[in-house]
Design an enzyme around this catalytic site. Structure first.
Site, PDB file in Angstrom:
ATOM      1  N   ASN A  84      10.616  -2.670  18.981  1.00  8.88           N
ATOM      2  CA  ASN A  84      11.081  -3.792  18.179  1.00  8.88           C
ATOM      3  C   ASN A  84      10.518  -3.783  16.759  1.00  8.88           C
ATOM      4  O   ASN A  84      11.171  -4.260  15.834  1.00  8.88           O
ATOM      5  CB  ASN A  84      10.698  -5.101  18.875  1.00  8.88           C
ATOM      6  CG  ASN A  84      10.859  -6.314  17.993  1.00  8.88           C
ATOM      7  OD1 ASN A  84      11.965  -6.735  17.671  1.00  8.88           O
ATOM      8  ND2 ASN A  84       9.731  -6.871  17.554  1.00  8.88           N
ATOM      9  N   TYR A 149      17.930   0.380   5.198  1.00  5.88           N
ATOM     10  CA  TYR A 149      17.809  -0.333   6.472  1.00  5.88           C
ATOM     11  C   TYR A 149      18.964   0.026   7.404  1.00  5.88           C
ATOM     12  O   TYR A 149      18.752   0.322   8.585  1.00  5.88           O
ATOM     13  CB  TYR A 149      17.777  -1.839   6.210  1.00  5.88           C
ATOM     14  CG  TYR A 149      17.608  -2.679   7.453  1.00  5.88           C
ATOM     15  CD1 TYR A 149      16.370  -2.738   8.094  1.00  5.88           C
ATOM     16  CD2 TYR A 149      18.662  -3.423   7.967  1.00  5.88           C
ATOM     17  CE1 TYR A 149      16.194  -3.508   9.240  1.00  5.88           C
ATOM     18  CE2 TYR A 149      18.491  -4.198   9.101  1.00  5.88           C
ATOM     19  CZ  TYR A 149      17.264  -4.240   9.739  1.00  5.88           C
ATOM     20  OH  TYR A 149      17.109  -5.003  10.867  1.00  5.88           O
ATOM     21  N   ALA A 151      20.714   2.684   7.396  1.00  7.01           N
ATOM     22  CA  ALA A 151      20.550   4.072   7.834  1.00  7.01           C
ATOM     23  C   ALA A 151      19.608   4.157   9.030  1.00  7.01           C
ATOM     24  O   ALA A 151      19.865   4.889   9.998  1.00  7.01           O
ATOM     25  CB  ALA A 151      20.034   4.932   6.689  1.00  7.01           C
ATOM     26  N   LYS A 153      18.898   1.776  11.255  1.00  7.23           N
ATOM     27  CA  LYS A 153      19.436   1.139  12.450  1.00  7.23           C
ATOM     28  C   LYS A 153      20.594   1.941  13.042  1.00  7.23           C
ATOM     29  O   LYS A 153      20.720   2.054  14.266  1.00  7.23           O
ATOM     30  CB  LYS A 153      19.862  -0.300  12.144  1.00  7.23           C
ATOM     31  CG  LYS A 153      18.681  -1.206  11.822  1.00  7.23           C
ATOM     32  CD  LYS A 153      17.633  -1.214  12.941  1.00  7.23           C
ATOM     33  CE  LYS A 153      16.485  -2.154  12.676  1.00  7.23           C
ATOM     34  NZ  LYS A 153      15.489  -2.190  13.761  1.00  7.23           N
ATOM     35  N   ILE A 182      19.264 -13.917  13.911  1.00  6.92           N
ATOM     36  CA  ILE A 182      18.368 -14.540  14.873  1.00  6.92           C
ATOM     37  C   ILE A 182      17.378 -15.406  14.088  1.00  6.92           C
ATOM     38  O   ILE A 182      16.741 -14.934  13.141  1.00  6.92           O
ATOM     39  CB  ILE A 182      17.602 -13.500  15.710  1.00  6.92           C
ATOM     40  CG1 ILE A 182      18.591 -12.542  16.406  1.00  6.92           C
ATOM     41  CG2 ILE A 182      16.695 -14.191  16.712  1.00  6.92           C
ATOM     42  CD1 ILE A 182      19.501 -13.197  17.416  1.00  6.92           C
TER      43      ILE A 182
END
Length: 253
Positions: A84, A149, A151, A153, A182
């Site tokens: 995470n 970012y 790239a 993920k 979230i």
């Protein structure tokens, strides 16, 4: 019976936000949890009898293996790995600097692979396991200024499928959760910086067919299912968890 009774989990970045939502649900379902993060655990987690804190900077190449060994030395094994921890910053393509790119790749993409590599022999000894990578809807689409970012993920999503193929023979499943918006301290702070936070919150809610944004425990609920025996035939999947946001086509306002 609790769904994760007797299982040992490692959750990186588990002290806040999505990670904390996963940790809280895992504890409710009976797991023992090693939390890996840079800063010390807050007192509520430090005092929990089934929580072990590992302070580590996962941007360092040696940190993943050291973190896994610390957790295994304390709990005696590992059944579940939740990748995470990560970072996000906004940079336009002309503004991205190599050192920023390298840091994001190290935390968001390299660390998950080498945490899995270090956990592999311990999962094998226990007859299998579950690896859960926390991706993003930005591995599928993009916001402005998020080239680096996105790239990482998208890479994590692809790596999830490849790991599922490679590790299936060891009864180790690998899936990814791709959350949308979230709620977190960071997202709430962002909303307060806007000219009309109330209107912005309403507009944000209207982006979602369910009429609300996500909560950390929403991710935790799915992470419990993916970690438990009830998902024993599910591997190699990237599951979008966004309240229907990316399913909804935008209309002119």
């Amino acid at each position: 019976m609790m769904q994760l009774e007797g299982k040992i989990a490692m959750v990186t970045g588990g002290g806040q936000g999505i990670g904390r939502g996963i940790v809280d649900r895992y504890l409710e379902e009976g797991a023992r949890v090693a939390i890996v993060q840079r800063r010390p655990l807050e007192s509520a987690l430090q005092g929990h009898p089934r929580v072990f804190g590992v302070q580590a900077d996962l941007s360092l190449a040696s940190a993943p293996a050291d973190a896994v060994e610390s957790a295994v030395a304390h709990f005696g094994g590992i059944d579940i790995l939740v990748n995470n921890a990560g970072i996000m910053f906004e940079r336009s393509v002309p503004a991205i600097r190599p050192e920023e790119w390298d840091l994001m790749m190290a935390l968001n993409l390299r660390a998950p692979l080498f945490l899995a590599q270090a956990a592999l022999p311990h999962m094998r000894r226990r007859g299998g396991g579950s690896i859960i990578n926390i991706g993003s809807i930005e591995g599928l689409a993009a916001n402005p200024g998020h080239a680096a970012y996105c790239a990482t993920k998208a890479g994590l999503h692809g790596m999830t499928r490849a790991m599922a193929v490679d590790l299936g023979e060891d009864n180790i499943r690998c899936n990814a959760i791709a959350p949308g918006w979230i709620d977190s301290e960071l997202s709430e702070t962002y909303l307060t910086t806007l000219p009309d936070p109330v209107a912005a919150r309403g507009a944000l809610n209207r982006l979602h067919p369910l009429g609300r944004t996500g909560r950390p425990e929403d991710v935790g609920d799915l992470a419990v299912y993916l970690a438990g025996d009830r998902s024993s035939f599910l591997t190699g999947e990237v599951i979008v968890l966004d309240g229907g946001r990316t399913a909804k086509l935008p209309l002119p306002s």
